[in-house]
Design an enzyme around this catalytic site. Structure first.
Site, PDB file in Angstrom:
ATOM      1  N   SER A  77      77.599  35.532  -1.733  1.00  0.00           N
ATOM      2  CA  SER A  77      76.249  35.405  -1.190  1.00  0.00           C
ATOM      3  C   SER A  77      76.000  33.978  -0.733  1.00  0.00           C
ATOM      4  O   SER A  77      76.285  33.020  -1.449  1.00  0.00           O
ATOM      5  CB  SER A  77      75.213  35.792  -2.261  1.00  0.00           C
ATOM      6  OG  SER A  77      73.905  35.615  -1.774  1.00  0.00           O
ATOM      7  N   CYS A  98      63.013  30.709  -5.955  1.00  0.00           N
ATOM      8  CA  CYS A  98      64.151  30.800  -6.877  1.00  0.00           C
ATOM      9  C   CYS A  98      64.042  29.739  -7.969  1.00  0.00           C
ATOM     10  O   CYS A  98      63.907  28.546  -7.683  1.00  0.00           O
ATOM     11  CB  CYS A  98      65.454  30.616  -6.090  1.00  0.00           C
ATOM     12  SG  CYS A  98      66.943  30.693  -7.101  1.00  0.00           S
ATOM     13  N   CYS A 150      77.854  38.392 -12.372  1.00  0.00           N
ATOM     14  CA  CYS A 150      77.228  37.423 -11.471  1.00  0.00           C
ATOM     15  C   CYS A 150      77.740  36.041 -11.855  1.00  0.00           C
ATOM     16  O   CYS A 150      77.448  35.546 -12.949  1.00  0.00           O
ATOM     17  CB  CYS A 150      75.713  37.520 -11.597  1.00  0.00           C
ATOM     18  SG  CYS A 150      74.809  36.466 -10.442  1.00  0.00           S
ATOM     19  N   CYS A 166      67.503  38.409 -10.742  1.00  0.00           N
ATOM     20  CA  CYS A 166      67.740  37.657  -9.516  1.00  0.00           C
ATOM     21  C   CYS A 166      66.682  36.582  -9.334  1.00  0.00           C
ATOM     22  O   CYS A 166      65.485  36.835  -9.400  1.00  0.00           O
ATOM     23  CB  CYS A 166      67.723  38.617  -8.327  1.00  0.00           C
ATOM     24  SG  CYS A 166      68.076  37.827  -6.757  1.00  0.00           S
ATOM     25  N   ASN A 214      61.042  38.280  -9.005  1.00  0.00           N
ATOM     26  CA  ASN A 214      61.068  38.122 -10.455  1.00  0.00           C
ATOM     27  C   ASN A 214      60.340  36.834 -10.829  1.00  0.00           C
ATOM     28  O   ASN A 214      60.778  35.739 -10.460  1.00  0.00           O
ATOM     29  CB  ASN A 214      62.515  38.071 -10.960  1.00  0.00           C
ATOM     30  CG  ASN A 214      63.217  39.402 -10.752  1.00  0.00           C
ATOM     31  OD1 ASN A 214      62.751  40.429 -11.223  1.00  0.00           O
ATOM     32  ND2 ASN A 214      64.330  39.390 -10.025  1.00  0.00           N
ATOM     33  N   GLY A 258      73.900  28.017  -7.744  1.00  0.00           N
ATOM     34  CA  GLY A 258      74.574  27.255  -6.706  1.00  0.00           C
ATOM     35  C   GLY A 258      74.789  28.032  -5.419  1.00  0.00           C
ATOM     36  O   GLY A 258      74.588  29.240  -5.346  1.00  0.00           O
ATOM     37  N   GLU A 259      75.211  27.313  -4.386  1.00  0.00           N
ATOM     38  CA  GLU A 259      75.553  27.867  -3.079  1.00  0.00           C
ATOM     39  C   GLU A 259      77.074  27.859  -2.941  1.00  0.00           C
ATOM     40  O   GLU A 259      77.697  26.803  -2.828  1.00  0.00           O
ATOM     41  CB  GLU A 259      74.904  27.024  -1.973  1.00  0.00           C
ATOM     42  CG  GLU A 259      75.450  27.241  -0.570  1.00  0.00           C
ATOM     43  CD  GLU A 259      75.385  28.683  -0.081  1.00  0.00           C
ATOM     44  OE1 GLU A 259      76.460  29.276   0.141  1.00  0.00           O
ATOM     45  OE2 GLU A 259      74.265  29.221   0.065  1.00  0.00           O
ATOM     46  N   CYS A 318      71.595  23.442  -8.203  1.00  0.00           N
ATOM     47  CA  CYS A 318      71.588  23.873  -6.808  1.00  0.00           C
ATOM     48  C   CYS A 318      70.824  22.846  -6.005  1.00  0.00           C
ATOM     49  O   CYS A 318      69.949  22.151  -6.521  1.00  0.00           O
ATOM     50  CB  CYS A 318      70.936  25.252  -6.673  1.00  0.00           C
ATOM     51  SG  CYS A 318      71.137  26.000  -5.031  1.00  0.00           S
ATOM     52  N   GLU A 359      75.302  29.082 -16.197  1.00  0.00           N
ATOM     53  CA  GLU A 359      75.089  30.426 -16.726  1.00  0.00           C
ATOM     54  C   GLU A 359      75.863  31.465 -15.933  1.00  0.00           C
ATOM     55  O   GLU A 359      76.194  31.266 -14.766  1.00  0.00           O
ATOM     56  CB  GLU A 359      73.584  30.770 -16.682  1.00  0.00           C
ATOM     57  CG  GLU A 359      72.750  29.928 -17.625  1.00  0.00           C
ATOM     58  CD  GLU A 359      71.257  30.234 -17.553  1.00  0.00           C
ATOM     59  OE1 GLU A 359      70.548  29.949 -18.534  1.00  0.00           O
ATOM     60  OE2 GLU A 359      70.796  30.762 -16.520  1.00  0.00           O
ATOM     61  N   CYS A 402      65.261  26.760  -2.604  1.00  0.00           N
ATOM     62  CA  CYS A 402      64.550  27.951  -2.141  1.00  0.00           C
ATOM     63  C   CYS A 402      63.313  28.132  -3.014  1.00  0.00           C
ATOM     64  O   CYS A 402      63.403  28.143  -4.246  1.00  0.00           O
ATOM     65  CB  CYS A 402      65.450  29.171  -2.201  1.00  0.00           C
ATOM     66  SG  CYS A 402      66.875  29.054  -1.082  1.00  0.00           S
ATOM     67  N   SER A 404      71.197  35.655   2.040  1.00  0.00           N
ATOM     68  CA  SER A 404      69.834  35.548   1.532  1.00  0.00           C
ATOM     69  C   SER A 404      68.906  35.287   2.710  1.00  0.00           C
ATOM     70  O   SER A 404      68.659  34.138   3.081  1.00  0.00           O
ATOM     71  CB  SER A 404      69.742  34.409   0.498  1.00  0.00           C
ATOM     72  OG  SER A 404      70.518  34.713  -0.642  1.00  0.00           O
ATOM     73  N   LEU A 405      68.377  36.349   3.284  1.00  0.00           N
ATOM     74  CA  LEU A 405      67.558  36.236   4.489  1.00  0.00           C
ATOM     75  C   LEU A 405      66.091  35.961   4.125  1.00  0.00           C
ATOM     76  O   LEU A 405      65.535  34.933   4.480  1.00  0.00           O
ATOM     77  CB  LEU A 405      67.677  37.507   5.322  1.00  0.00           C
ATOM     78  CG  LEU A 405      67.029  37.463   6.699  1.00  0.00           C
ATOM     79  CD1 LEU A 405      67.654  36.388   7.580  1.00  0.00           C
ATOM     80  CD2 LEU A 405      67.107  38.831   7.370  1.00  0.00           C
ATOM     81  N   HIS A 406      65.451  36.917   3.480  1.00  0.00           N
ATOM     82  CA  HIS A 406      64.136  36.753   2.844  1.00  0.00           C
ATOM     83  C   HIS A 406      62.955  36.569   3.786  1.00  0.00           C
ATOM     84  O   HIS A 406      61.810  36.590   3.320  1.00  0.00           O
ATOM     85  CB  HIS A 406      64.160  35.595   1.838  1.00  0.00           C
ATOM     86  CG  HIS A 406      65.225  35.720   0.798  1.00  0.00           C
ATOM     87  ND1 HIS A 406      65.398  36.851   0.040  1.00  0.00           N
ATOM     88  CD2 HIS A 406      66.193  34.855   0.402  1.00  0.00           C
ATOM     89  CE1 HIS A 406      66.419  36.684  -0.782  1.00  0.00           C
ATOM     90  NE2 HIS A 406      66.926  35.484  -0.577  1.00  0.00           N
TER      91      HIS A 406
END
Length: 428
Positions: free
Chosen positions: A257, A177, A163, A401, A358, A225-226, A170, A150, A174, A279-281
């Site tokens: 990112s 996500c 994006c 996101c 989200n 993905g990363e 992935c 996507e 996480c 992406s700390l979070h």
């Protein structure tokens, strides 16, 4: 053996006399589709051979200038002619958005069918296109090997951000996500990454290419993905996007990112040079180990030191820390103060993007209350660090996101095949 003709035109050899040799671009080989960094948290290497087109033609999108010229030479075009035609093709593809050789008016009519027999100017197949009530657009795309991914376009008053996905699925898992619940299938190729940008510009009517007045002004490698687990392909694709003779998008308008693939961050700064988002979070080992499992391999301190060492980071090009707001998990005043302490300790030129969580079916978290998000933001702002709260976009089409998860995992194969057949029928 090279064929001894000059310019295509009056003295061109008949196209049926041109001998074809197989050509596989370097980035399309098996190595390019291999997960490069094995480990307990990292992806396990999964070699996947490139799937050639059923018609045997080579897709020119995603090839570097040298590979484009080499493709023409391998098809037995004389080197000087290959260099000239490569320059012409590049202009038509990346400046004018052409997908058919027949519209290329500076290429002779004798040459056009020769190109058509051997090459194609591809685009991802669109299975489904959705538009949110807020104007956000999401596309479900299919690769030639029937893998789906996507991309999302987010319009704003002063910019438009695409994006872009870098992998099918992935591997990082996480916890907050939705994409992380997918299995990793494979890396996307440079053609598939650049193809997302080309397709978006098609949809936005932005050909011929021009530096001013664009709707698509920014790119974020924040899709599925990363990106740093597909480093070579992402690098090569972004070089095409940034090429001044092509799509000509400034590196200052591109953000990559990462969830914290520390060994690749310095290379990203040196070899790509775009803006960095992390992406700390979370600010403690316990919480980040839970919600970003990669933290068990590359801890917060190691990650932040890599950020401090990131080439080109300064107050004009700050590192963005993405921070999803999870109720009673990472949103306390103490968390905010610790985030400020860490940024100051590592002397990071930074901003913090606060992201309201989200929701998606089966998620084990809730979004922080608006009052809690405001209090968290105020603490960071009071320390002189920018901490805006991101406005959720595209929630109604699962384009916000953390929500990207291909509809191929929500629709049956029969439904997707029916959608593909309808699209093909509509195109005639």
């Amino acid at each position: 053996m090279r064929l001894p003709w000059g310019a295509w035109g009056d003295r061109a050899e008949p196209v049926e006399n041109v001998r074809r040799l197989p050509y596989v671009p370097a980035m399309q080989t098996i190595d390019a589709l291999t997960m490069p960094i094995p480990g307990h948290i990292d992806p396990v290497p999964v070699p996947r051979a490139a799937i050639p087109r059923s018609d045997g033609r080579i897709d020119l999108i995603g090839l570097s200038k040298d590979d484009l010229r080499l493709a023409l030479e391998t098809a037995q075009l004389e080197p000087k002619q290959a260099k000239l035609r490569a320059k012409q093709l590049w202009h038509w593809m990346y400046n004018r958005g052409a997908t058919q050789f027949s519209v290329m008016t500076d290429i002779s009519k004798a040459m056009q069918p020769w190109l058509e027999q051997r090459f194609v100017i591809g685009r991802p197949q669109v299975l489904e296109a959705q538009v949110s009530t807020d104007g956000t657009r999401k596309w479900l795309l299919r690769a030639p090997d029937a893998q789906d991914y996507e991309m999302v376009f987010i319009p704003d008053a002063d910019r438009g951000t695409l994006c872009v996905s870098s992998q099918v699925g992935c591997t990082l898992n996480c916890r907050f996500c939705h994409t992380g619940t997918m299995r990793l299938v494979r890396n996307l190729t440079p053609a598939e990454i650049v193809g997302q940008v080309m397709l978006a510009r098609d949809a936005l009517g932005e050909w011929p290419s021009q530096p001013e007045g664009r709707m698509l002004t920014n790119i974020v490698m924040m899709g599925m993905g990363e990106p740093l687990y597909n480093f070579d392909n992402v690098r090569d694709a972004l070089k095409l996007v940034m090429d001044g003779d092509g799509l000509a998008l400034s590196k200052r308008r591109i953000t990559l990112s990462t969830s914290g693939v520390v060994p690749m961050m310095a290379r990203a700064g040196a070899e790509i040079g775009v803006n960095l988002a992390v992406s700390l979070h979370a600010v403690t080992k316990e919480v980040r180990d839970e919600i970003v499992p990669l933290n068990r391999k590359y801890g917060i301190e190691e990650l932040l030191q890599a950020c401090a060492d990131y080439p080109g980071a300064n107050n004009a090009r700050r590192i963005t820390f993405e921070y999803v707001m999870l109720k009673d998990k990472n949103d306390s005043d103490a968390d905010a103060h610790e985030l400020v302490r860490l940024i100051r300790h590592y002397r990071l030129p930074a901003k913090v993007n606060l992201i309201p969580f989200n929701p998606w079916p089966g998620a084990g978290y809730e979004c922080s209350d608006p009052e809690r998000i405001r209090a968290f933001s105020s603490i960071i702002f009071a320390a002189g660090i920018s901490a805006p709260t991101r406005t959720p976009r595209g929630r109604d089409i699962d384009a916000a996101c953390g929500q990207l998860k291909t509809a191929s995992e929500r629709k049956s194969r029969a439904e997707l095949d029916a959608l593909a057949a309808e699209k093909q029928a509509a195109l005639g």
